[in-house]
Design an enzyme around this catalytic site. Structure first.
Site: not given
Length: 219
Positions: A72, A75-77
């Protein structure tokens, strides 16, 4: 004459061996992009990041899969703690203070919501994001039986909310969970790809799934 040629040939061979042995052997090293310090991957399950300790702490504290947290964050940052989205999602796990942040505070018996400074702090951000994953699994998605389906459901709920996901099955939570349990993990995955009203959700699930699988190979 033959003896002189032979001796010269031997000397050339010896000279060649000597120059080869004196040539320095370069050791491959990975660099931590944050501080450009050499790091090693020996005896580690994952590629090193500056946030490994925080990830392990939160994974253990909330009984959440460490690989999922890492996927996560990737993908997020892409492991950049300073990132702020157009919708004001902040930090490594792209937390919105008024939604996931508030839920995490309430889970811990606290009022209010985290500040922007809190969410830009890697340790606090990861703790809040992992708390939110725990909330999704323990409360909003409780009753989903298959671990793989729960993993897919958690990822989709993380990005677009559990309510939006469950309503693709039924407006009643209990009936929605029962319908989910009648599907195989692959059927659930295909349902999200075809039925979720937010176009972001299927893409996000695909991205996190790929990141998760790539990280799992590093074990």
């Amino acid at each position: 004459m033959k003896k002189m040629i032979s001796s010269a040939f031997v000397l050339l061979l010896l000279a060649g061996c000597s120059s080869t042995s004196e040539r320095p052997v370069k050791k491959q090293r990975m660099l931590d992009n944050t501080n450009q310090q050499p790091i090693t991957t020996q005896n580690t399950a994952f590629p090193r990041t500056p946030f490994d300790e925080f990830i392990r702490e939160s994974a253990s504290r909330y009984s959440v899969d460490e690989t999922l947290i890492r996927a996560i964050i990737e993908v997020e940052s892409n492991f950049r703690p300073e990132v702020v989205s157009k919708s004001n999602a902040i930090g490594l796990m792209q937390i919105k203070a008024s939604t996931a942040g508030r839920d995490a505070y309430r889970y811990h018996g606290k009022s209010g919501e985290p500040t922007s400074g809190d969410l830009k702090d890697p340790r606090k951000n990861i703790d809040i994001g992992t708390t939110y994953i725990r909330i999704l699994k323990e409360q909003h998605l409780a009753g989903i039986n298959h671990p793989q389906t729960m993993y897919y459901a958690t990822v989709v709920a993380y990005v677009n909310g559990a309510g939006a996901l469950l309503r693709t099955f039924d407006n009643d939570k209990g009936r929605a969970i029962a319908m989910i349990n009648n599907l195989s993990p692959e059927e659930f995955y295909q349902h999200v790809q075809a039925k979720h009203p937010a176009s972001q959700a299927p893409r996000y699930l695909w991205k996190v799934k790929n990141a998760y699988n790539a990280l799992a190979i590093s074990y």
